[in-house]
Design an enzyme around this catalytic site. Structure first.
Site, PDB file in Angstrom:
ATOM      1  N   HIS A 167       0.696  -1.246  -0.043  1.00  0.00           N
ATOM      2  CA  HIS A 167      -0.394   0.542  -0.230  1.00  0.00           C
ATOM      3  C   HIS A 167       1.018   1.404   0.219  1.00  0.00           C
ATOM      4  O   HIS A 167       1.822   1.197   0.541  1.00  0.00           O
ATOM      5  CB  HIS A 167      -0.581   0.028   1.535  1.00  0.00           C
ATOM      6  CG  HIS A 167      -2.116   1.176   1.557  1.00  0.00           C
ATOM      7  ND1 HIS A 167      -3.275   1.344   0.639  1.00  0.00           N
ATOM      8  CD2 HIS A 167      -1.087   2.496   1.656  1.00  0.00           C
ATOM      9  CE1 HIS A 167      -3.756   2.485   0.869  1.00  0.00           C
ATOM     10  NE2 HIS A 167      -2.929   3.059   1.061  1.00  0.00           N
ATOM     11  N   CYS A 168       0.996   2.104  -0.753  1.00  0.00           N
ATOM     12  CA  CYS A 168       1.758   3.343  -1.107  1.00  0.00           C
ATOM     13  C   CYS A 168       0.436   4.461  -0.693  1.00  0.00           C
ATOM     14  O   CYS A 168       0.174   5.199  -1.483  1.00  0.00           O
ATOM     15  CB  CYS A 168       2.502   3.307  -3.103  1.00  0.00           C
ATOM     16  SG  CYS A 168       3.076   5.102  -2.745  1.00  0.00           S
ATOM     17  N   PRO A 169       1.334   5.540   0.389  1.00  0.00           N
ATOM     18  CA  PRO A 169       0.552   6.620   0.301  1.00  0.00           C
ATOM     19  C   PRO A 169       0.857   7.646  -0.780  1.00  0.00           C
ATOM     20  O   PRO A 169      -0.380   8.133  -0.746  1.00  0.00           O
ATOM     21  CB  PRO A 169       1.233   6.698   2.035  1.00  0.00           C
ATOM     22  CG  PRO A 169       2.432   5.781   2.459  1.00  0.00           C
ATOM     23  CD  PRO A 169       2.164   4.779   1.214  1.00  0.00           C
ATOM     24  N   GLY A 172      -1.769   7.235  -2.699  1.00  0.00           N
ATOM     25  CA  GLY A 172      -2.572   7.092  -2.451  1.00  0.00           C
ATOM     26  C   GLY A 172      -4.092   6.011  -2.497  1.00  0.00           C
ATOM     27  O   GLY A 172      -5.100   5.815  -2.655  1.00  0.00           O
ATOM     28  N   ASN A 173      -2.881   4.915  -2.649  1.00  0.00           N
ATOM     29  CA  ASN A 173      -4.176   3.504  -3.420  1.00  0.00           C
ATOM     30  C   ASN A 173      -2.715   2.878  -2.974  1.00  0.00           C
ATOM     31  O   ASN A 173      -1.675   2.677  -2.937  1.00  0.00           O
ATOM     32  CB  ASN A 173      -4.105   4.252  -4.923  1.00  0.00           C
ATOM     33  CG  ASN A 173      -5.082   2.523  -5.746  1.00  0.00           C
ATOM     34  OD1 ASN A 173      -5.555   1.704  -4.695  1.00  0.00           O
ATOM     35  ND2 ASN A 173      -6.030   2.742  -6.347  1.00  0.00           N
TER      36      ASN A 173
END
Length: 399
Positions: A167-169, A172-173
């Site tokens: 999960h890559c902040p 944002g997804n």
């Protein structure tokens, strides 16, 4: 208060149980935590805007007009890959329906049997064979499904994602099966753009320093100093991230598998998805088919909503006057008159007694003396005979 069930048609994305946000009628799908994504947009757009405003005019005149053109093309490609990664479905798996979850529970109980009290039940796993290697399918207690190979449950989005990478902040997804190639192209193009801007910032400062000096150049171009600082601190992380994912792609491995050490060689477990060839692995990840979404976010479904009856009915008087219909029975009953409507002798006698007997209020009132009415004289009506007699009498008196 009773309720009435009202059925309406809604889009399926409105009823998805995960922690995602949707825009544009379900076409855009993102995580709820989007603050870092906005920071990514600000850094990219802000840095490129400063570069186009301060360095590009000078470099286009004194060096080459192709420099700003290539920078614009690279900028648009970076933004396209970022938005494609952020706004797409990463490969979310739908949760089991209540009937499917019940059936899976029955299968698990039948396989494991009755577990004695106080003992821990066995793990819910299934074994499948992929390229001669045994792979375990784990059961997700949230989604009520056996996850397919390489899938994992994201605790931030609260969804099972197929071929889950991480999960890559910053985007944002989640990064998974359907958007991994766009994520890699985003990091690769962003690395090139950062190196490009950083390099030509140095060239711009050097060319200006020849005529006006280094300190004077820094004073005249404060935007260049800010760009150099931003690019210097972001260059190492972006380039390092791109190199790490290049290494994973060459092995056909995900970040989640690398962190857990799934194919680290322990217990003679090898990666069943690797083709043992770097070119084949890269072609499979970057040039493979585009997988469709299995969510059908914009599909229609029926939704039952309880509606109170008081809200559905129009507003009426709180104390309504009951309307009674009085049926009058015919005087002479016949064969068409029902027996209940036929007047009986007792009913007629009671009605006659009620008419004769005065009411209690009338008995309490004092009796007033009755005065006989005075007769009034009414003149006789005129007729032809009386008119003739009156005329004869009047003539005799005249004579």
């Amino acid at each position: 208060m009773s309720a009435v069930m009202m059925t309406r048609k809604v889009r399926k994305w409105e009823k998805l149980p995960g922690k995602n946000t949707f825009c544009c009628d379900g076409r855009v799908m993102m995580a709820r935590q989007k603050g870092v994504f906005y920071l990514t947009l600000f850094l990219i757009v802000g840095t490129c805007s400063l570069f186009f405003a301060f360095e590009c005019p000078y470099l286009a005149i004194h060096l080459s007009p192709a420099i700003p053109v290539f920078a614009i093309l690279l900028f648009f490609f970076v933004m396209a890959m970022l938005l494609r990664t952020s706004f797409s479905d990463p490969g979310v798996l739908p949760r089991a329906l209540p009937e499917e979850a019940t059936f899976i529970e029955m299968e698990i109980e039948a396989t494991n049997g009755n577990v004695p009290a106080g003992q821990r039940p066995p793990p819910r796993i299934r074994n499948v064979q992929i390229n001669g290697q045994i792979v375990k399918l784990k059961y997700c207690y949230t989604c009520k499904i056996f996850r397919p190979p390489r899938a994992s449950h994201c605790s931030i989005c609260d969804n099972c994602v197929d071929r889950f990478d991480h999960h890559c902040p910053w985007v944002g997804n989640c990064v998974g099966k359907r958007n991994y190639r766009y994520f890699y192209l985003f990091t690769l193009s962003l690395s090139l753009l950062t190196i490009y801007i950083f390099t030509f910032n140095i060239v711009h400062v050097v060319m200006r320093s020849v005529n006006s000096g280094f300190v004077k150049t820094l004073q005249d171009t404060p935007g260049t100093v800010l760009e150099v600082l931003v690019c210097f601190f972001t260059l190492w992380s972006v380039v390092g991230l791109t190199g790490f994912h290049t290494y994973l792609i060459s092995l056909n491995q995900t970040t989640n598998e690398d962190i857990k050490g799934s194919w680290s060689g322990k217990n003679r477990v090898q990666n069943p998805y690797s083709h043992k060839n770097i070119i084949n692995n890269c072609c499979e990840v970057l040039c493979g088919p585009a997988y469709p979404s299995v969510l059908d976010r914009r599909g229609l479904m029926r939704d039952d909503l309880p509606v109170p009856t008081s809200a559905a009915e129009p507003a009426t008087n709180s104390n309504p006057v009951p309307q009674t219909t009085k049926t009058t029975a015919p005087l002479i009953p016949n064969e068409h008159t029902p027996d209940d409507a036929k007047p009986s002798i007792a009913d007629s006698a009671n009605a006659h007694a009620e008419k004769i007997s005065p009411s209690p209020r009338e008995e309490k009132l004092p009796s007033l003396p009755k005065s006989s009415p005075t007769p009034t004289k009414v003149p006789p009506l005129a007729s032809p005979e009386t008119d003739a007699e009156a005329s004869f009498i009047a003539k005799d008196k005249a004579l």
